[in-house]
Design a protein around this motif. Structure first.
Motif, PDB file in Angstrom:
ATOM      1  N   ASP A 169      -8.765   9.070   4.850  1.00  0.00           N
ATOM      2  CA  ASP A 169      -9.034  10.485   4.581  1.00  0.00           C
ATOM      3  C   ASP A 169      -7.863  11.051   3.758  1.00  0.00           C
ATOM      4  O   ASP A 169      -6.728  11.089   4.236  1.00  0.00           O
ATOM      5  CB  ASP A 169      -9.150  11.228   5.912  1.00  0.00           C
ATOM      6  CG  ASP A 169      -9.424  12.711   5.756  1.00  0.00           C
ATOM      7  OD1 ASP A 169      -9.249  13.259   4.651  1.00  0.00           O
ATOM      8  OD2 ASP A 169      -9.817  13.344   6.759  1.00  0.00           O
ATOM      9  N   PRO A 170      -8.118  11.521   2.519  1.00  0.00           N
ATOM     10  CA  PRO A 170      -7.013  11.985   1.678  1.00  0.00           C
ATOM     11  C   PRO A 170      -6.276  13.185   2.249  1.00  0.00           C
ATOM     12  O   PRO A 170      -5.062  13.325   2.046  1.00  0.00           O
ATOM     13  CB  PRO A 170      -7.697  12.351   0.356  1.00  0.00           C
ATOM     14  CG  PRO A 170      -9.122  12.632   0.729  1.00  0.00           C
ATOM     15  CD  PRO A 170      -9.427  11.666   1.844  1.00  0.00           C
ATOM     16  N   TRP A 171      -6.996  14.057   2.962  1.00  0.00           N
ATOM     17  CA  TRP A 171      -6.345  15.239   3.510  1.00  0.00           C
ATOM     18  C   TRP A 171      -5.353  14.845   4.609  1.00  0.00           C
ATOM     19  O   TRP A 171      -4.264  15.399   4.702  1.00  0.00           O
ATOM     20  CB  TRP A 171      -7.379  16.228   4.029  1.00  0.00           C
ATOM     21  CG  TRP A 171      -8.381  16.632   2.970  1.00  0.00           C
ATOM     22  CD1 TRP A 171      -8.158  16.703   1.621  1.00  0.00           C
ATOM     23  CD2 TRP A 171      -9.744  16.987   3.164  1.00  0.00           C
ATOM     24  NE1 TRP A 171      -9.298  17.103   0.972  1.00  0.00           N
ATOM     25  CE2 TRP A 171     -10.303  17.282   1.888  1.00  0.00           C
ATOM     26  CE3 TRP A 171     -10.570  17.103   4.288  1.00  0.00           C
ATOM     27  CZ2 TRP A 171     -11.624  17.683   1.717  1.00  0.00           C
ATOM     28  CZ3 TRP A 171     -11.886  17.500   4.115  1.00  0.00           C
ATOM     29  CH2 TRP A 171     -12.407  17.794   2.840  1.00  0.00           C
ATOM     30  N   ASN A 184      -7.041   6.048   0.037  1.00  0.00           N
ATOM     31  CA  ASN A 184      -8.070   7.078   0.145  1.00  0.00           C
ATOM     32  C   ASN A 184      -9.410   6.506  -0.280  1.00  0.00           C
ATOM     33  O   ASN A 184      -9.490   5.740  -1.243  1.00  0.00           O
ATOM     34  CB  ASN A 184      -7.750   8.270  -0.763  1.00  0.00           C
ATOM     35  CG  ASN A 184      -6.512   9.026  -0.322  1.00  0.00           C
ATOM     36  OD1 ASN A 184      -6.197   9.072   0.861  1.00  0.00           O
ATOM     37  ND2 ASN A 184      -5.818   9.625  -1.275  1.00  0.00           N
ATOM     38  N   THR A 227     -12.193   9.445  -3.655  1.00  0.00           N
ATOM     39  CA  THR A 227     -11.440  10.703  -3.724  1.00  0.00           C
ATOM     40  C   THR A 227     -10.913  10.962  -5.125  1.00  0.00           C
ATOM     41  O   THR A 227     -10.467  10.029  -5.806  1.00  0.00           O
ATOM     42  CB  THR A 227     -10.237  10.644  -2.753  1.00  0.00           C
ATOM     43  OG1 THR A 227     -10.709  10.512  -1.412  1.00  0.00           O
ATOM     44  CG2 THR A 227      -9.381  11.882  -2.850  1.00  0.00           C
ATOM     45  N   GLY A 252     -17.952  12.361  -2.023  1.00  0.00           N
ATOM     46  CA  GLY A 252     -16.525  12.168  -2.243  1.00  0.00           C
ATOM     47  C   GLY A 252     -15.730  13.385  -1.807  1.00  0.00           C
ATOM     48  O   GLY A 252     -16.298  14.412  -1.415  1.00  0.00           O
ATOM     49  N   LYS A 253     -14.423  13.276  -1.873  1.00  0.00           N
ATOM     50  CA  LYS A 253     -13.539  14.388  -1.517  1.00  0.00           C
ATOM     51  C   LYS A 253     -12.617  14.707  -2.695  1.00  0.00           C
ATOM     52  O   LYS A 253     -12.282  13.836  -3.499  1.00  0.00           O
ATOM     53  CB  LYS A 253     -12.697  14.049  -0.284  1.00  0.00           C
ATOM     54  CG  LYS A 253     -13.474  14.090   1.018  1.00  0.00           C
ATOM     55  CD  LYS A 253     -12.557  13.892   2.222  1.00  0.00           C
ATOM     56  CE  LYS A 253     -13.326  14.079   3.526  1.00  0.00           C
ATOM     57  NZ  LYS A 253     -12.472  13.853   4.709  1.00  0.00           N
ATOM     58  N   ALA A 289      -8.805  16.406  -3.346  1.00  0.00           N
ATOM     59  CA  ALA A 289      -7.563  16.741  -2.652  1.00  0.00           C
ATOM     60  C   ALA A 289      -6.530  17.190  -3.685  1.00  0.00           C
ATOM     61  O   ALA A 289      -6.541  16.731  -4.828  1.00  0.00           O
ATOM     62  CB  ALA A 289      -7.048  15.534  -1.872  1.00  0.00           C
ATOM     63  N   SER A 322      -6.963  20.385   3.817  1.00  0.00           N
ATOM     64  CA  SER A 322      -8.423  20.361   3.833  1.00  0.00           C
ATOM     65  C   SER A 322      -9.030  21.723   3.534  1.00  0.00           C
ATOM     66  O   SER A 322     -10.256  21.852   3.454  1.00  0.00           O
ATOM     67  CB  SER A 322      -8.932  19.860   5.191  1.00  0.00           C
ATOM     68  OG  SER A 322      -8.501  20.706   6.240  1.00  0.00           O
TER      69      SER A 322
END
Length: 335
Positions: free
Chosen positions: A17-19, A44, A47, A70-71, A73, A236
């Protein structure tokens, strides 16, 4: 001069999790000891990570990222946007400013890659390359007491996602003398089919011990640490990732040798009420100081340049202010 024996530590994140990983990076930065060097290794999944001063809306294809779950960050350091998946390994050197030694830190990475039978070199302002292609982008962040240097190692990344997720300007591509982002980067797997994330981790650990001449321990941070949870909430949050995106009265854009810049101004009765600067420049703190310096100024190019000349800078930062003033002088018809 430090008299204490140097301490070294390796921290491995078990999260993708990048956060969380960026929260842990900042937590380690806040808690590193004066005589300590930490090597932090992390990954990650799916991301895009953008630099501290970048405009998320312009750098990312947000709908494409969301469609693929995807995320996005935002990190503390400057520089440009990068794509991470599980074919990429991230490293961070975390240490006091007095122990910061870029050549020594880079030698850990380059030596580790050579252990995999690949010759690499540091090129330009923030890349490590092999055969003229980039496999590692680096960025840097400094506080009054501490510093970190982090970067990517592309081992088996889905490079097609770079163009799916990132909105790279044609100007940036042309300035590199290449046809596409994909032509600029390379996976180490293309050069050594036997390389893996795990083998690269082991090479990095060995190289770190060899170059820092210290027997280091692997270390875990408890995920329920209250400060870590607080930092996770920051990384986040919508405000941190996207930030305020107001409409501006004046927007100037240009690209320099040290990075691209987008100067956005909101005016009230010809006074600069708000100044926001989006940039992929490596020196993120200088960009923030520049924006602060022109708030409250009359929208007059001479006054803006006069304000810029009051910004506290060191020798390496002179070129940025020189370039900005020369560029703004060409905009005199606007104010």
């Amino acid at each position: 001069m430090l008299t204490k024996e140097l301490k070294t530590k390796i921290v491995l994140s078990s999260s993708f999790d990048p956060w969380y990983n960026l929260a842990l990076e900042e937590y380690l930065l806040d808690n590193v000891e004066e005589d300590e060097v930490i090597l932090y290794l992390w990954q990650n999944a799916n991301t895009v990570v953008i630099g501290s001063n970048q405009n998320t809306w312009k750098e990312c294809r947000i709908s494409e990222i969301e469609k693929n779950k995807g995320k996005i960050a935002r990190r503390l350091s400057g520089g440009g946007a990068v794509f991470h998946d599980l074919g990429n390994l991230n490293f961070t050197f975390i240490l006091s400013k007095q122990l910061y030694d870029l050549d020594k830190q880079l030698s850990v990475i380059i030596n580790a890659v050579r252990k995999q039978g690949i010759n690499a070199e540091f090129v330009g302002r923030n890349d490590i390359e092999v055969e003229g292609k980039k496999f590692s982008g680096n960025a840097f962040y400094f506080t009054d007491r501490t510093a970190y240097h982090h970067g990517t190692i592309l081992i088996d990344v889905d490079i097609s996602k770079l163009t799916d997720y990132l909105q790279v300007s044609e100007e940036k591509i042309v300035s590199k003398g290449i046809d596409s982002v994909q032509a600029r980067v390379i996976n180490l797997k293309n050069l050594n089919p036997n390389i893996t994330i795990e083998s690269m981790k082991e090479s990095l650990k060995e190289s770190f011990v060899e170059i820092y001449h210290s027997n280091c321990k692997e270390y875990l941070v408890e995920k329920d640490n209250p400060r870590l949870q607080e930092l996770y909430s920051k990384y986040s949050s919508w405000n941190w990732i996207y930030g305020e995106s107001p409409s501006f009265d004046i927007v100037f854009e240009n690209k320099f040798s040290w990075g691209a810049i987008e100067l956005c101004l909101s005016l009230k009765k010809a006074i600069i009420e708000k100044a926001v600067i989006y940039s992929d420049a490596m020196n993120n703190t200088l960009i923030a100081r520049i924006a602060d310096s022109i708030k409250g100024a009359t929208f007059n190019i001479e006054e803006i340049c006069s304000r810029l000349k009051t910004v506290n800078i060191d020798e390496n930062e002179k070129i940025v202010l020189y370039d900005l003033c020369n560029w703004l002088e060409s905009k005199k018809e606007y104010g």
